[in-house]
Scaffold this motif. Structure first.
Motif, mmCIF file in Angstrom:
data_model
loop_
_atom_site.group_PDB
_atom_site.id
_atom_site.type_symbol
_atom_site.label_atom_id
_atom_site.label_comp_id
_atom_site.label_asym_id
_atom_site.label_seq_id
_atom_site.Cartn_x
_atom_site.Cartn_y
_atom_site.Cartn_z
ATOM 1 N N GLU A 1 0.826 -1.209 0.000
ATOM 2 C CA GLU A 1 0.000 0.000 0.000
ATOM 3 C C GLU A 1 0.861 1.261 0.000
ATOM 4 O OE1 GLU A 1 -3.462 2.275 -0.148
ATOM 5 O OE2 GLU A 1 -3.110 0.145 -0.527
ATOM 6 N N TYR A 2 1.995 1.230 0.688
ATOM 7 C CA TYR A 2 2.881 2.402 0.704
ATOM 8 C C TYR A 2 3.358 2.741 -0.706
ATOM 9 C CZ TYR A 2 3.346 2.817 5.819
ATOM 10 O OH TYR A 2 3.112 3.038 7.157
ATOM 11 N N ALA A 3 3.651 1.710 -1.504
ATOM 12 C CA ALA A 3 4.084 1.944 -2.883
ATOM 13 C C ALA A 3 2.974 2.601 -3.692
ATOM 14 C CB ALA A 3 4.511 0.637 -3.536
ATOM 15 N N LYS A 4 1.745 2.150 -3.464
ATOM 16 C CA LYS A 4 0.603 2.727 -4.192
ATOM 17 C C LYS A 4 0.373 4.184 -3.799
ATOM 18 C CE LYS A 4 -4.198 1.842 -5.485
ATOM 19 N NZ LYS A 4 -4.539 3.273 -5.523
ATOM 20 N N ILE A 5 0.443 4.460 -2.501
ATOM 21 C CA ILE A 5 0.275 5.843 -2.034
ATOM 22 C C ILE A 5 1.315 6.746 -2.689
ATOM 23 C CG2 ILE A 5 0.512 7.373 -0.031
ATOM 24 C CD1 ILE A 5 -0.600 5.059 1.687
ATOM 25 N N SER B 1 3.265 6.209 -5.447
ATOM 26 C CA SER B 1 3.149 6.283 -6.903
ATOM 27 C C SER B 1 1.968 7.159 -7.317
ATOM 28 C CB SER B 1 2.988 4.883 -7.486
ATOM 29 O OG SER B 1 2.870 4.942 -8.889
ATOM 30 N N ASP B 2 0.825 6.970 -6.656
ATOM 31 C CA ASP B 2 -0.367 7.759 -7.005
ATOM 32 C C ASP B 2 -0.111 9.249 -6.813
ATOM 33 O OD1 ASP B 2 -1.689 5.437 -7.623
ATOM 34 O OD2 ASP B 2 -2.992 5.426 -5.854
ATOM 35 N N GLN B 3 0.541 9.612 -5.701
ATOM 36 C CA GLN B 3 0.773 11.036 -5.433
ATOM 37 C C GLN B 3 1.793 11.622 -6.401
ATOM 38 O OE1 GLN B 3 1.266 12.379 -1.388
ATOM 39 N NE2 GLN B 3 0.067 10.723 -0.563
ATOM 40 N N ALA B 4 2.862 10.873 -6.668
ATOM 41 C CA ALA B 4 3.890 11.382 -7.595
ATOM 42 C C ALA B 4 3.323 11.534 -9.004
ATOM 43 C CB ALA B 4 5.099 10.450 -7.598
ATOM 44 N N HIS C 1 6.527 10.984 -13.953
ATOM 45 C CA HIS C 1 6.388 9.607 -14.430
ATOM 46 C C HIS C 1 7.208 8.703 -13.519
ATOM 47 C CE1 HIS C 1 6.065 6.080 -16.827
ATOM 48 N NE2 HIS C 1 7.326 6.104 -17.251
ATOM 49 N N THR C 2 6.557 7.726 -12.878
ATOM 50 C CA THR C 2 7.260 6.818 -11.974
ATOM 51 C C THR C 2 7.579 5.521 -12.709
ATOM 52 O OG1 THR C 2 5.131 6.016 -11.095
ATOM 53 C CG2 THR C 2 6.235 7.796 -9.887
ATOM 54 N N ALA C 3 8.864 5.286 -12.911
ATOM 55 C CA ALA C 3 9.319 4.080 -13.605
ATOM 56 C C ALA C 3 10.000 3.178 -12.583
ATOM 57 C CB ALA C 3 10.268 4.447 -14.738
#
Length: 345
Positions: free
Chosen positions: A94-98, A100-103, A109-111
């Motif tokens: 979930e931390y990764a999703k939070i 990535s979504d905010q960035a 662009h998050t690669a």
């Protein structure tokens, strides 16, 4: 007259979800922390992340030095999303999703390389008054692999970028990635930039830093990082300008047509730039202390401001002016956050 699009910038670093909270001196003492310092977590720091999240009014903000710079850069450019790209390793939680979504909402662009076996890295940002102590638990960020460059179109993103940027925190993770990317920028006569990032990096990661520096067109840092570099490399120098000159004069690879520039900030004191054997100092307009909320990410924001003007082809003077402006704006907010609209003119 059509205004040309700014150049594209790609950043490599450690994507971390900042857990930012106001704490007291007792909290710092409990975990043996110092104000205005940045360290990597060890075993004694592990419980602090859950404590911050549960017992304090913590904010969750996409962080990590390079990602901070990419987010502020994209905000400053206020153009088509994706002018900035962030590469690093995260988990699949979930931390990764939070993060990535905010960035991505900020236009970055998050690669990311995604590691299903390791949690997303976090950074405790412990704020006491106008000071902050940062403790990074790299977790998945520590698992970035050079092989990712050959998957998911990552190398195409590298080739399409005009400016490359790393923080030296990434020296602790994947020197082979840094070398490969840096060599590409040198061979392609494109701009490559690095930030010294924290005093412990020139002290304890001296060899990978020395390997990366020949490819760097612009080197950023602050006065404490400059002093640490001087000591670690036996320069015997204490004057920030002289240290900057010494780094600027190091051997350089590639032929971008420009000599190396070294940019050292000194908080509210003048910014020092060394280039072509000369040192130039730029005064900072001091903020009233009542306006300062949190100095976290001030250095990252300065780099963003500076590079935003480089990306537009503007002068060094304008780059410094925007760097100072961005740093002063960021410290008026808690964490690496900013208003919806950029009003830099």
């Amino acid at each position: 007259m059509t205004v040309p699009m700014p150049k594209k910038i790609i950043g490599f670093g450690n994507p971390l979800l900042d857990i930012s909270a106001n704490v007291d001196q007792a909290f710092l003492e409990k975990y043996d922390l110092e104000a205005d310092n940045a360290i990597l977590a060890d075993e004694k720091h592990v419980p602090m992340y859950e404590e911050l999240a549960k017992n304090y009014k913590a904010a969750f903000i996409p962080g990590g030095a390079t990602q901070n710079t990419m987010r502020v850069l994209q905000w400053l450019l206020q153009k088509t999303p994706g002018l900035t790209t962030m590469v690093g390793c995260v988990g699949t939680d979930e931390y990764a999703k939070i993060m990535s979504d905010q960035a991505e909402a900020d236009g970055v662009h998050t690669a990311y390389l995604r590691d299903a076996d390791t949690p997303t890295g976090t950074c405790a940002v412990c704020i006491t008054g106008q000071h902050r102590s940062m403790v990074a638990n790299l977790a998945a960020a520590n698992n970035y692999k050079e092989s990712h460059l050959d998957s998911e179109g990552i190398w195409d993103l590298v080739k399409s970028a005009d400016i490359g940027y790393i923080s030296s925190f990434f020296l602790t993770v994947s020197p082979p990635t840094i070398q490969r990317v840096a060599k590409h920028f040198a061979e392609s006569n494109k701009l490559f930039c690095m930030n010294l990032s924290a005093p412990f990096l020139p002290q304890f990661f001296k060899e990978p830093m020395a390997a990366a520096l020949p490819y760097c067109d612009i080197v950023f840092g602050n006065e404490s990082e400059a002093a640490a570099y001087s000591e670690a490399n036996g320069l015997g120098l204490t004057d920030v300008g002289k240290i900057a000159l010494a780094i600027a004069a190091l051997p350089k690879e590639g032929d971008t047509g420009v000599s190396r520039m070294v940019v050292f900030t000194q908080g509210p004191d003048c910014t020092v730039i060394a280039k072509d054997g000369n040192v130039t100092k730029y005064d900072v307009n001091r903020l009233d202390e009542s306006e300062i909320v949190d100095t976290n990410a001030a250095g990252d924001a300065f780099v963003a401001g500076f590079l935003s003007q480089v990306a537009k082809g503007n002068s060094v003077e304008e780059s410094v002016r925007c760097g100072h402006w961005a740093a002063q704006l960021i410290i008026k907010y808690s964490g690496c956050t900013f208003p919806p609209t950029c009003e830099f003119k």
